[in-house]
Design an enzyme around this catalytic site. Structure first.
Site: not given
Ligand code: ADP
Length: 401
Positions: A7, A93, A182, A243, A385
């Site tokens: 990931n 991922r 996500h 961001r 994840e």
């Protein structure tokens, strides 16, 4: 079958090596993370059985991070594999799969080309994902690789939630719509929340808050994502490490005109210079901001913005879900920052929620942080994840054989 799950985040590589006899087996034989890639003081972590190794080393990019990971997994003293040939499959991922991929796929040249095409939609994420795939192809040649997309879980968004109020032709021409990201994280923590609450996921209304260096919330009804804060790109929604999240789009035009900026420069400002870093002027890492808060006004202001904007989304999703049973906090900030967690729920008592200060000290493990009599349950659930990526990798690779 040994499945390595990789990931690659913007500044991290998380990895887990699973030994799987069946699709839902989850025997982790080694795992770890390389943090602060490209930032000074990279941390490398490796856990296997009772071995827990932490090293500090300069790691300039994702390729070097993966080299370190493969080296340590096959290290004669502390590794768990004799040779890289014992890695049977690799699951990655991948952040943006566009409208093309609503499920996981085997990686080949054509798929990788589409992932590259999607890179302009996820400029912080698809490039490290691609670097990870290419580095693994070179380091573990010939091993089948699978891509599991972040966008896939949000394929259930209703049309009115994913269409933007701009001329419809741009959706038709360029597929401009909300995709959401996500997805593997939201799906995983929603499933765990139902287990923790002793309920069926199909009966629950949840808001899942993924708060790491990227931040996204999702409204989950009956196990399906019905709205999510990130949009066409991961830039929309909550305030993030670098961001901006939601801003008036006219600000962009105004700054570009005033400063004579080109789109590339403006993109950098919005994706890499804004958010926590932009407001605080100190760092993109909330740990640094919490440390600076006692003495610096802009650090305190940054923490106020994070909490205020999170509160607004929880309120909005409470409305679209028609009620709320649970809120899940996950990822770097959600799993660790007692201060930010508490400040998000301050003032939301009318939703039937009270935070238990003692329980709210929990870090990096599952736990309720709301009081026992709180009607709305608030949970910390470490995201995993990787655990969602391994079964898809196993399924696709065994189907192929
Ligand atoms: P990524 O989004 O890159 O995968 P993470 O989910 O690990 O990363 O989140 C990283 C962010 O989490 C850091 O930038 C930092 O803001 C925050 N974080 C991590 N640990 C802590 C902590 N102990 N206290 C407060 N914030 C933390």
């Amino acid at each position: 079958m040994n499945v390595l799950v990789v990931n690659c985040g913007s500044s991290t590589v998380k990895y887990q090596l699973f030994h799987m006899e069946e699709e839902n087996g989850d025997n982790v034989i080694a795992k770890g993370v390389v943090e602060r890639i490209g930032i000074s003081g990279t941390n490398l972590e490796y856990q296997a059985g009772d071995r827990n190794i932490v090293r500090e080393k300069e790691i300039p990019d994702h390729r070097v991070a993966l080299e370190w990971i493969v080296d340590i997994l096959t290290d004669p003293d502390i590794g768990v594999l004799e040779d890289v040939s014992q890695i049977d499959a690799i699951g990655h991922r991948v952040v943006h799969g566009g409208e093309r991929f609503t499920d996981s796929v085997m990686l080949n040249k054509e798929v990788l080309d589409v992932v590259r095409e999607c890179a302009e939609l996820a400029p912080l994420h698809n490039p490290p994902n691609i670097l990870g795939i290419e580095a693994c192809r070179d380091l573990v040649p010939g091993v089948p690789q699978v891509a599991v997309f972040d966008t896939a879980y949000h394929g259930t968004l209703p049309e009115y939630a994913y269409i933007y109020p701009i001329p419809y032709e741009y959706y038709q021409k360029y597929r401009i719509r909300r995709y959401g990201f996500h997805g593997t994280s939201h799906k995983y923590v929603a499933g765990r929340a139902a287990t923790m609450m002793g309920k069926t996921l199909g009966d629950l209304k949840l808001v899942t808050c993924h708060m790491g260096s990227g931040v996204s919330f999702a409204a989950i009804k009956n196990g399906n994502s019905i709205d999510t804060s990130m949009g066409f790109t991961p830039l929309e929604g909550l305030m993030m490490g670098t961001r901006c999240g939601d801003i008036d789009p006219a600000i962009i035009l105004y700054i570009m005109e005033k400063e004579g900026l080109r789109t590339h420069d403006m993109d950098r400002i919005l994706n890499k210079k804004s958010g926590v870093l932009g407001v605080s002027g100190i760092s993109s890492d909330t740990r640094d901001i919490e440390d600076a808060a006692p003495s610096k006004h802009r650090a305190r202001l940054t923490l106020e913005l994070i909490a205020y904007r999170a509160k607004k989304y929880i309120g909005a999703y409470h409305a679209v879900l028609g009620g709320l049973d649970g809120v899940v906090l996950t990822a770097g900030i959600g799993e660790n920052s007692s201060y930010i967690r508490k400040s998000i729920f301050d003032g939301l008592e009318h939703f039937g929620v009270t935070i238990d200060d003692e329980k709210n000290t929990v870090r990096r493990r599952e736990g309720f942080i709301s009081t026992d009599d709180s009607r709305l349950k608030v949970m910390v659930i470490p995201t995993n994840e990787e655990l969602m990526i391994a079964p898809d990798t196993y399924r696709l690779v065994t189907q192929r054989e």
